[in-house]
Design an enzyme around this catalytic site. Structure first.
Site, short mmCIF file in Angstrom:
data_model
loop_
_atom_site.label_atom_id
_atom_site.label_comp_id
_atom_site.label_asym_id
_atom_site.label_seq_id
_atom_site.Cartn_x
_atom_site.Cartn_y
_atom_site.Cartn_z
N GLU A 94 -20.64 -11.91 -3.79
CA GLU A 94 -21.26 -10.79 -2.83
C GLU A 94 -20.51 -11.40 -1.28
O GLU A 94 -21.43 -12.16 -1.42
CB GLU A 94 -22.63 -10.89 -3.37
CG GLU A 94 -22.77 -10.73 -4.69
CD GLU A 94 -23.20 -9.14 -4.59
OE1 GLU A 94 -23.33 -8.80 -3.04
OE2 GLU A 94 -22.95 -8.19 -5.77
N CYS A 145 -28.02 -11.79 4.18
CA CYS A 145 -27.59 -11.20 4.33
C CYS A 145 -27.25 -9.96 4.79
O CYS A 145 -26.73 -9.07 5.55
CB CYS A 145 -26.44 -11.22 3.29
SG CYS A 145 -27.11 -11.51 1.98
P1 NAD Z 1 -19.74 -20.44 2.37
O1 NAD Z 1 -18.87 -19.45 2.06
O2 NAD Z 1 -19.59 -20.96 3.45
O3 NAD Z 1 -20.70 -21.69 1.16
C1 NAD Z 1 -20.76 -20.86 0.12
C2 NAD Z 1 -20.18 -21.43 -1.34
O4 NAD Z 1 -18.84 -21.90 -1.44
C3 NAD Z 1 -20.73 -23.23 -1.34
O5 NAD Z 1 -21.73 -23.56 -2.82
C4 NAD Z 1 -19.81 -23.51 -0.69
O6 NAD Z 1 -19.17 -25.39 -0.80
C5 NAD Z 1 -18.26 -23.39 -1.21
N1 NAD Z 1 -17.26 -23.11 -0.99
C6 NAD Z 1 -16.31 -23.37 0.38
N2 NAD Z 1 -15.49 -23.68 0.11
C7 NAD Z 1 -14.84 -23.10 -1.77
C8 NAD Z 1 -13.40 -22.95 -1.66
N3 NAD Z 1 -12.02 -23.48 -1.38
N4 NAD Z 1 -13.48 -22.72 -2.97
C9 NAD Z 1 -14.65 -22.04 -3.60
N5 NAD Z 1 -16.03 -23.04 -3.28
C10 NAD Z 1 -16.09 -23.17 -1.96
O7 NAD Z 1 -21.38 -19.50 3.14
P2 NAD Z 1 -22.51 -20.06 3.73
O8 NAD Z 1 -22.63 -19.89 4.37
O9 NAD Z 1 -23.24 -21.34 2.32
O10 NAD Z 1 -23.14 -18.48 3.57
C11 NAD Z 1 -23.31 -17.46 4.41
C12 NAD Z 1 -22.68 -16.95 4.04
O11 NAD Z 1 -22.69 -15.94 2.49
C13 NAD Z 1 -23.26 -15.59 5.18
O12 NAD Z 1 -21.39 -14.55 5.23
C14 NAD Z 1 -23.71 -13.95 4.36
O13 NAD Z 1 -23.81 -12.93 4.72
C15 NAD Z 1 -23.37 -14.70 2.88
N6 NAD Z 1 -24.81 -13.87 1.68
C16 NAD Z 1 -24.16 -12.95 1.15
C17 NAD Z 1 -24.73 -12.23 0.04
C18 NAD Z 1 -24.59 -11.14 -0.51
O14 NAD Z 1 -25.97 -10.70 -0.93
N7 NAD Z 1 -23.82 -10.44 0.06
C19 NAD Z 1 -25.84 -13.35 -0.79
C20 NAD Z 1 -25.60 -14.39 1.06
C21 NAD Z 1 -25.38 -14.78 1.60
#
Ligand code: NAD
Length: 492
Positions: free
Chosen positions: A248, A284
Site C-alpha cells: 500500500e 495517503c
Molecule cells: P517509508 O516508506 O519511509 O517507511 C515505511 C516503513 O518502512 C517504516 O517502518 C520504515 O522504517 C520502513 N523501511 C524503511 N526502509 C526500509 C527497507 N529498506 N526495508 C524495509 N523497511 C524499510 O514511509 P513513511 O514516510 O513512513 O510513510 C509515508 C508514505 O506512506 C507516503 O508515501 C504515504 O503515501 C504512504 N502511505 C500509503 C498508504 C496506503 O494505504 N496506500 C497509507 C499510509 C501511508
C-alpha cells in the site's frame, strides 16, 4: 494525562525484550519533550523474532478458528477499554489532533471486529461435487508475515494487518515506523498477550531490520504500507525467495471539480477543505492536486479560501477547537517547504489558510501553516509529487479530455475524487485510473472498511480492508478426487 517519558519493549516469542540501544521519540508540538523511548533491535534479534513466528506457525496454522476469534475479541475489548490512554499517547507522539487520534483507535477496532465477524466465511473450505467427482478447496494460512508500517496512521495500518493475518492462522513479526512507535507498541502488547508465544512479535529499528524482514527465507508474505521508493527496495529484497506481497504505497490523488459543481454549496466545500488538511495533510488518500473547470475557477478559489479560513484551525492537538496539528517530523516540514518554495520561485502565488489558535507554539513545534498554491505549472513538483503535508495546488482545466489525461499521466493511482452533478461525476470517474474514486466527498469520509482499498500503478499491489483484505492472508489449496482417475488423451 501523564507526560513522563515511557519505555516500550520489543516482543519476541511472548517475552518483552529490553535492548541495549533505544531511541527517543519527541513530541512534534514541543520537540524538546520526549514522549517515550523505543528499542533499536539488532539483526540477530530480528532473526530470533522470525524464528519464533516460524516455530509457532506449525501449531497456530491448525488452531480452531473459534479460538482465534475469541482471543482477538479479548484483545479488542482491552484496546476499547484503553481508548483514551492510547489516543493521548498517539496524539502526543504523532502530532495529530486528539479527535483524529481517537478516530484512528475507533477505525482500528472497527476493522478488527469486521475481521472477527467474517473470517469464518473466508476460511471455510468450498466443496464442489459434480459429474467429474469431488473437489475440496481450502483457504490455508500463508505462513510467517512481515508487517512494516508507516508513521501517519500507525495503529490503523498495523491492526489492519495483524487482525486478518492472525485470524486466518498466520504468525507475524511487525515493525512500526520510528516516527510513531509508541501507541502501536502498546496495542501490540495487548494483542500479543492474548495469543500463544511467537504468534505476534514486535521489533523496532530502521532499514537493516527491514531488510532482514523482507529477505529472510522463513518469511512467506510481506504486508507493507509506506512510500513507493521503499517498496522498490522491498521488492528487490524479496525477489530471491518469491514472497507474497501486499503493498500500500504513495499517491498523488487528484480532486476534479466539474463545471456543474455548486460553488455555493458550503457543506461540500467544508468536506473538501477538511479532507485536504486532515492529519495536517499527511494521509495517503487525500487530494494532492485540485483541478477546477476554468468557467468556475475564480469563484471556486474564492469560496475555497473562505471555507478554509473558517474550518482550518491550527494549534495544540489537545485544544478541542484545533483541526490541524503540527507535522509529524522535521524532514516532512522541510520536504513541504521545499516544494512550496520551488513553486513560488517559478511564479506561483502562495496563499496562507486558516486561523492560528496557539501562536506561541508555532516557532518551536513542527508547525506549518496550511497553504494553497495558485498558478503552478501542470508538471511542477508541487503538483506531480506527493507533498504529504498541509499544502495543495489548485489548477484550472478546459475540458474533460484534458483533465482525465492530467489525472492518468501520474505514475500513481491510489484514490481520487470528482465533484459536480452526480451522474456527470460518475461518467468522469469511470475513466480515472485509481483504486478508489469518491463522488462529492474525499479521504476518510469516503472510506468504508467493507470495501477493498488499494492502489493501481505505482500506488500498490493487492488490497486491504473488506473481505479481500482477509483473503490476501490465505493460500488456495485444491484437493481433487476426479471420478475418472486415468490420464486422458494418452493411448493405452
Ligand atoms: P517509508 O516508506 O519511509 O517507511 C515505511 C516503513 O518502512 C517504516 O517502518 C520504515 O522504517 C520502513 N523501511 C524503511 N526502509 C526500509 C527497507 N529498506 N526495508 C524495509 N523497511 C524499510 O514511509 P513513511 O514516510 O513512513 O510513510 C509515508 C508514505 O506512506 C507516503 O508515501 C504515504 O503515501 C504512504 N502511505 C500509503 C498508504 C496506503 O494505504 N496506500 C497509507 C499510509 C501511508
Amino acid at each position: 494525562m501523564t507526560t513522563e517519558p515511557i519505555m516500550i519493549h520489543s516482543i519476541i516469542n511472548g517475552e518483552k525484550i529490553k535492548t541495549e540501544k533505544t531511541f527517543p521519540r519527541e513530541n512534534p508540538t514541543h520537540p524538546d519533550q520526549i514522549v517515550g523511548y523505543a528499542p533499536i533491535n539488532t539483526r540477530e534479534e530480528t532473526i530470533q523474532a522470525i524464528d519464533a513466528a516460524y516455530n509457532s506457525f506449525k501449531q497456530w496454522a491448525w488452531s480452531d478458528v473459534d479460538e482465534r476469534i475469541e482471543r482477538m475479541q479479548r484483545a479488542i475489548q482491552k484496546i476499547k477499554d484503553s481508548t483514551k490512554e492510547i489516543a493521548e499517547l498517539l496524539s502526543r507522539e504523532h502530532g495529530k489532533a486528539y479527535y483524529d487520534a481517537e478516530g484512528e483507535v475507533g477505525l482500528s477496532l472497527m476493522y478488527m471486529e469486521y475481521a472477527c465477524n467474517h473470517v469464518k466465511e473466508i476460511v471455510t473450505p468450498e466443496v464442489i461435487e459434480n459429474e467429474n467427482g469431488r473437489t475440496i478447496i481450502t483457504f490455508d494460512p500463508v505462513g510467517v508475515v512481515s508487517a512494516i508500517t508507516p508513521w501517519n496512521y500507525p495503529l490503523a495500518l498495523s491492526t489492519i494487518k495483524i487482525a486478518p493475518a492472525l485470524l486466518t492462522g498466520n504468525t507475524m513479526v511487525l515493525k512500526p515506523s520510528p516516527f510513531a512507535p509508541l501507541a502501536v507498541s502498546r496495542v501490540c502488547e495487548m494483542i500479543a498477550d492474548e495469543f500463544p508465544p511467537g504468534v505476534l512479535n514486535l521489533v523496532h529499528g530502521e532499514a537493516d531490520v527491514g531488510v532482514e524482514l523482507t529477505s529472510n527465507e522463513k518469511v512467506a508474505k510481506i504486508a507493507f504500507t509506506g512510500g513507493t521508493k521503499t517498496a522498490k527496495s522491498i521488492m528487490k529484497a524479496a525477489s530471491e525467495t518469491i514472497k507474497k506481497m501486499t503493498l500500500e504505497l504513495g499517491g498523488n490523488d487528484a480532486a476534479i471539480v466539474l463545471e456543474d459543481f455548486d460553488v455555493n454549496d458550503e457543506r461540500a466545500l467544508r468536506r473538501m477543505v477538511i479532507s485536504n488538511f486532515l492529519t495536517a495533510g499527511q494521509i495517503c488518500m487525500i487530494a494532492k492536486r485540485i483541478y477546477v473547470h476554468r468557467s468556475i475557477y475564480d469563484a471556486f478559489v474564492e469560496k475555497y479560501i473562505e471555507a478554509a479560513n473558517k474550518w482550518i484551525r491550527v494549534g495544540d492537538p489537545f485544544n478541542p477547537d484545533v483541526t490541524v496539528g503540527p507535522v509529524n517530523n522535521k524532514n516532512q516540514v522541510k520536504h513541504v517547504q521545499n516544494l512550496v518554495a520551488d513553486a513560488e520561485s517559478k511564479g506561483a502565488k502562495v496563499v496562507k489558510l486558516g486561523q492560528i489558535l496557539n501562536p506561541e507554539l508555532m516557532d518551536n513545534g513542527y508547525f506549518l501553516q496550511p497553504t494553497l498554491v495558485l498558478g503552478a505549472n501542470y508538471h511542477d513538483p508541487v503538483v506531480v509529487e506527493e507533498q504529504f503535508g498541509p499544502t495543495v495546488p489548485i489548477l484550472p482545466f478546459d475540458d474533460e479530455e484534458q483533465v482525465i489525461e492530467l489525472h492518468n499521466e501520474s505514475i500513481y493511482g491510489l484514490t481520487s475524487s470528482v465533484w459536480g452533478e452526480e451522474e456527470h461525476a460518475i461518467r468522469v470517474a469511470r475513466r480515472i485510473e485509481a483504486g478508489t474514486t469518491m463522488i462529492n466527498t474525499a479521504a476518510v469520509q469516503g472510506l468504508d472498511i467493507r470495501f477493498p482499498f488499494g492502489g493501481v500503478k505505482q500506488s500498490g499491489v493487492g488490497r486491504e480492508y473488506g473481505k479481500e483484505g482477509l483473503k490476501s492472508y490465505t493460500e488456495t489449496h485444491v484437493i481433487n478426487m476426479p471420478k475418472n482417475k486415468e490420464l486422458p488423451y494418452i493411448p493405452e
